[in-house]
Design a protein around this motif. Structure first.
Motif, mmCIF file in Angstrom:
data_model
loop_
_atom_site.group_PDB
_atom_site.id
_atom_site.type_symbol
_atom_site.label_atom_id
_atom_site.label_comp_id
_atom_site.label_asym_id
_atom_site.label_seq_id
_atom_site.Cartn_x
_atom_site.Cartn_y
_atom_site.Cartn_z
ATOM 1 N N VAL A 174 0.849 -1.190 0.000
ATOM 2 C CA VAL A 174 0.000 0.000 0.000
ATOM 3 C C VAL A 174 0.890 1.247 0.000
ATOM 4 N N GLY A 175 0.609 2.164 -0.903
ATOM 5 C CA GLY A 175 1.433 3.351 -1.065
ATOM 6 C C GLY A 175 2.410 3.218 -2.204
ATOM 7 N N THR A 176 2.820 1.967 -2.505
ATOM 8 C CA THR A 176 3.699 1.724 -3.654
ATOM 9 C C THR A 176 2.883 1.307 -4.866
ATOM 10 N N ILE A 177 1.964 0.378 -4.665
ATOM 11 C CA ILE A 177 1.023 -0.025 -5.714
ATOM 12 C C ILE A 177 -0.320 0.614 -5.389
ATOM 13 N N ARG A 178 -0.833 1.447 -6.283
ATOM 14 C CA ARG A 178 -2.050 2.216 -6.006
ATOM 15 C C ARG A 178 -3.060 2.029 -7.130
ATOM 16 N N GLY A 179 -4.321 2.338 -6.807
ATOM 17 C CA GLY A 179 -5.379 2.339 -7.821
ATOM 18 C C GLY A 179 -5.661 0.988 -8.426
ATOM 19 N N VAL A 180 -5.723 -0.066 -7.609
ATOM 20 C CA VAL A 180 -5.906 -1.421 -8.116
ATOM 21 C C VAL A 180 -7.379 -1.688 -8.403
ATOM 22 N N GLN A 181 -7.652 -2.393 -9.507
ATOM 23 C CA GLN A 181 -9.010 -2.759 -9.900
ATOM 24 C C GLN A 181 -9.112 -4.273 -10.034
ATOM 25 N N VAL A 182 -10.250 -4.823 -9.620
ATOM 26 C CA VAL A 182 -10.551 -6.246 -9.824
ATOM 27 C C VAL A 182 -11.685 -6.336 -10.828
ATOM 28 N N LEU A 183 -11.446 -7.042 -11.917
ATOM 29 C CA LEU A 183 -12.416 -7.148 -13.002
ATOM 30 C C LEU A 183 -12.888 -8.597 -13.102
ATOM 31 N N TYR A 184 -14.196 -8.776 -13.190
ATOM 32 C CA TYR A 184 -14.769 -10.118 -13.309
ATOM 33 C C TYR A 184 -16.154 -10.000 -13.922
ATOM 34 N N SER A 185 -16.675 -11.139 -14.349
ATOM 35 C CA SER A 185 -18.028 -11.186 -14.893
ATOM 36 C C SER A 185 -19.001 -11.592 -13.797
ATOM 37 N N ASP A 186 -19.978 -10.746 -13.540
ATOM 38 C CA ASP A 186 -20.956 -11.028 -12.493
ATOM 39 C C ASP A 186 -21.838 -12.216 -12.868
ATOM 40 N N GLN A 187 -22.237 -12.307 -14.118
ATOM 41 C CA GLN A 187 -23.160 -13.340 -14.561
ATOM 42 C C GLN A 187 -22.467 -14.595 -15.078
ATOM 43 N N ASN A 188 -21.224 -14.472 -15.537
ATOM 44 C CA ASN A 188 -20.500 -15.625 -16.076
ATOM 45 C C ASN A 188 -19.117 -15.737 -15.433
ATOM 46 N N PRO A 189 -19.059 -15.978 -14.119
ATOM 47 C CA PRO A 189 -17.767 -15.975 -13.422
ATOM 48 C C PRO A 189 -16.848 -17.124 -13.784
ATOM 49 N N LEU A 190 -17.367 -18.172 -14.444
ATOM 50 C CA LEU A 190 -16.538 -19.326 -14.790
ATOM 51 C C LEU A 190 -16.037 -19.299 -16.229
ATOM 52 N N SER A 191 -16.546 -18.384 -17.046
ATOM 53 C CA SER A 191 -16.171 -18.351 -18.454
ATOM 54 C C SER A 191 -15.343 -17.129 -18.831
ATOM 55 N N VAL A 192 -15.248 -16.146 -17.953
ATOM 56 C CA VAL A 192 -14.478 -14.928 -18.221
ATOM 57 C C VAL A 192 -13.360 -14.826 -17.191
ATOM 58 N N ASP A 193 -12.169 -14.488 -17.664
ATOM 59 C CA ASP A 193 -11.007 -14.421 -16.785
ATOM 60 C C ASP A 193 -11.212 -13.446 -15.636
ATOM 61 N N LEU A 194 -10.613 -13.780 -14.505
ATOM 62 C CA LEU A 194 -10.567 -12.916 -13.331
ATOM 63 C C LEU A 194 -9.290 -12.094 -13.439
ATOM 64 N N VAL A 195 -9.412 -10.760 -13.347
ATOM 65 C CA VAL A 195 -8.287 -9.877 -13.668
ATOM 66 C C VAL A 195 -8.040 -8.893 -12.526
ATOM 67 N N ILE A 196 -6.760 -8.719 -12.172
ATOM 68 C CA ILE A 196 -6.328 -7.621 -11.318
ATOM 69 C C ILE A 196 -5.608 -6.619 -12.199
ATOM 70 N N ASN A 197 -6.141 -5.426 -12.286
ATOM 71 C CA ASN A 197 -5.574 -4.380 -13.138
ATOM 72 C C ASN A 197 -4.928 -3.310 -12.264
ATOM 73 N N MET A 198 -3.685 -2.950 -12.594
ATOM 74 C CA MET A 198 -2.959 -1.895 -11.895
ATOM 75 C C MET A 198 -2.658 -0.780 -12.891
ATOM 76 N N PRO A 199 -3.631 0.093 -13.169
ATOM 77 C CA PRO A 199 -3.483 1.076 -14.245
ATOM 78 C C PRO A 199 -2.359 2.078 -14.018
ATOM 79 N N GLN A 200 -2.031 2.382 -12.766
ATOM 80 C CA GLN A 200 -0.959 3.347 -12.515
ATOM 81 C C GLN A 200 0.427 2.747 -12.712
ATOM 82 N N ASP A 201 0.507 1.417 -12.834
ATOM 83 C CA ASP A 201 1.774 0.731 -13.081
ATOM 84 C C ASP A 201 1.791 0.015 -14.423
ATOM 85 N N GLY A 202 0.668 0.042 -15.153
ATOM 86 C CA GLY A 202 0.615 -0.560 -16.476
ATOM 87 C C GLY A 202 0.704 -2.069 -16.475
#
Length: 433
Positions: free
Chosen positions: A36-64
């Motif tokens: 915390v403080g080094t890695i910021r602005g983290v997003q978790v992306l997933y499919s609400d309706q199809n959680p088993l067919s779409v990848d689970l993603v952690i996105n760190m946009p401030q670090d690319g």
């Protein structure tokens, strides 16, 4: 700006931490929380309706950086660096990407060595240099045609016209085509490695959980697990080993600890907050509280009776994104076979076959097979009295000695197996295989 080391087919990290291919989603989140403080602005992306067919993603946009997890196993399968300007990258101690060093084709070949000819996508005007477990992608102007020099994957460019890397992917194996899409949904076919030994952390991990039942009652659980091999440390190349244990209703807390090891946490059920208003509250000492053994890497909670210290309830968690407890547990890979109750309609008894329920079963299918008719109990959790649950309520259905907790997308969030009061033995059943 993060200064990270790339290890092809393995990891991205630094001396303090690293994201390793094959690690569980929760371990990656723990790393991010520790920074915390080094890695910021983290997003978790997933499919609400199809959680088993779409990848689970952690996105760190401030670090690319984007971490892409298999939606079923919930383990890391692809590491993608999609904005090279936001991070410094090294390989074997040599920096090849930084504000001072441009990651051109020549720079990549100088750092990583020669490779077989790259691939050119004429429709997207994208050129790829592929190594085992690692790919670099270069945007190419349409006026340049692919040509190779000295057998290397280099295009012919005028002086100063060499493109720079726009995206880098780290993956397992040599199937770079499966990781070549820029969208998270395009890497569903990427191969998934086994859980790395560095991620075992001296804990038991679950392969499969068989629910042991008689005709209409649960008896216990058979847990197929794996852990580090005995007598050898990870630094010495220790290998994992398989473990199988059976835990039954009535087993003592000591026996459970002997079979499964110490729990990750012990949780005592909350006292009745209205007890202080009773007339006898001041005269009687408060009764002891039942308590849970929480085994997070097994996706399992075990409830013990406060008086007898015997098992009286199991809770199996499926760890779907969008649930209140998501990321607390690994998914419990259970298999539960239920013999439906006989239906008596117009004096005719209808016999139905057994129903197999797993962590991936949808409630609409299960309820139709079991013919669950009763209305659910609505469960709405909140972290405190002043906050609400952002994920919404879940619905609890009772059937025989089972409670199904169901999410709004029809997936089962947890299954509770309990022993009815009248069937509990007076003494502990300490048979653990």
């Amino acid at each position: 700006m993060l200064d990270l080391e790339i290890v092809p087919e393995r990891s991205l990290g630094c001396d303090a931490w690293e994201f390793v291919l094959g690690m569980h989603f929760s371990q990656s989140v723990a790393i991010i929380q520790s920074q915390v403080g080094t890695i910021r602005g983290v997003q978790v992306l997933y499919s609400d309706q199809n959680p088993l067919s779409v990848d689970l993603v952690i996105n760190m946009p401030q670090d690319g950086i984007r971490l892409i997890f298999d939606p079923v196993a919930q383990r890391l399968k692809v590491i993608e660096i999609y904005n090279m300007k936001l991070v410094k990258l090294r390989y074997s101690g040599m920096c090849f990407n930084s504000p001072e060093i441009s990651p051109s084709i020549e720079q990549v070949e100088h750092c990583f060595g020669a490779t077989h000819p790259g691939l050119y996508d004429s429709q997207r005007h994208l050129f790829a240099l592929n190594f085992r477990g690692l790919s670099f992608y270069f945007p190419v102007d349409s006026k340049f045609e692919p040509g190779y020099a000295h057998g290397l994957g280099s295009l012919q460019f005028p002086n100063g016209g060499s493109p720079v890397v726009s995206r880098t992917t780290i993956y397992y194996g040599s199937q770079h085509q499966q990781a070549s899409s820029s969208s998270p949904g395009g890497v569903c076919g990427a191969p998934l490695p086994e859980l790395p030994l560095s991620c075992y952390r001296h804990q038991l991990h679950l392969r499969r959980c068989d629910v042991l039942r008689s005709a209409t009652a649960t008896q216990g659980l058979r847990l197929h697990m794996f852990t580090e091999g005995p007598g050898r440390s990870l630094s010495e190349g220790g290998a994992g080993r398989s473990v199988c244990r059976v835990v039954r209703f009535g087993s003592s807390a000591q026996r459970v600890c002997a079979a499964l090891g110490a729990p990750a946490r012990t949780y005592y059920k909350a006292d009745d907050k209205m007890r202080i208003h009773r007339p006898t509250a001041r005269r009687r000492p408060p009764p002891a509280s039942d308590y849970f053994f929480n085994y997070f890497t097994l996706g399992l909670d075990i409830l013990f009776d406060a008086r007898t210290h015997q098992v009286k309830k199991f809770v199996l968690h499926t760890n779907y994104p969008g649930h209140y407890n998501f990321n607390m547990y690994h998914r419990c890979e259970f298999e539960l076979t239920v013999q439906p109750d006989k239906c008596d309609s117009n004096s005719l008894v209808e016999s139905r076959g057994a129903v197999c329920i797993t962590a991936y079963s949808k409630w609409e299918v299960v309820s139709r097979a079991l013919r669950v008719a009763e209305r659910p109990v609505v469960l709405n959790r909140a972290s405190s009295t002043n906050t609400t649950n952002p994920f919404g309520s879940t619905f609890c259905y009772g059937y025989q000695d089972i409670i199904f907790e169901v999410m709004s997308n029809n997936y089962i969030a947890s299954i509770t197996l309990y022993q009815p009061e009248g069937t509990r033995p007076r003494y502990a059943v300490n048979s653990i295989a």
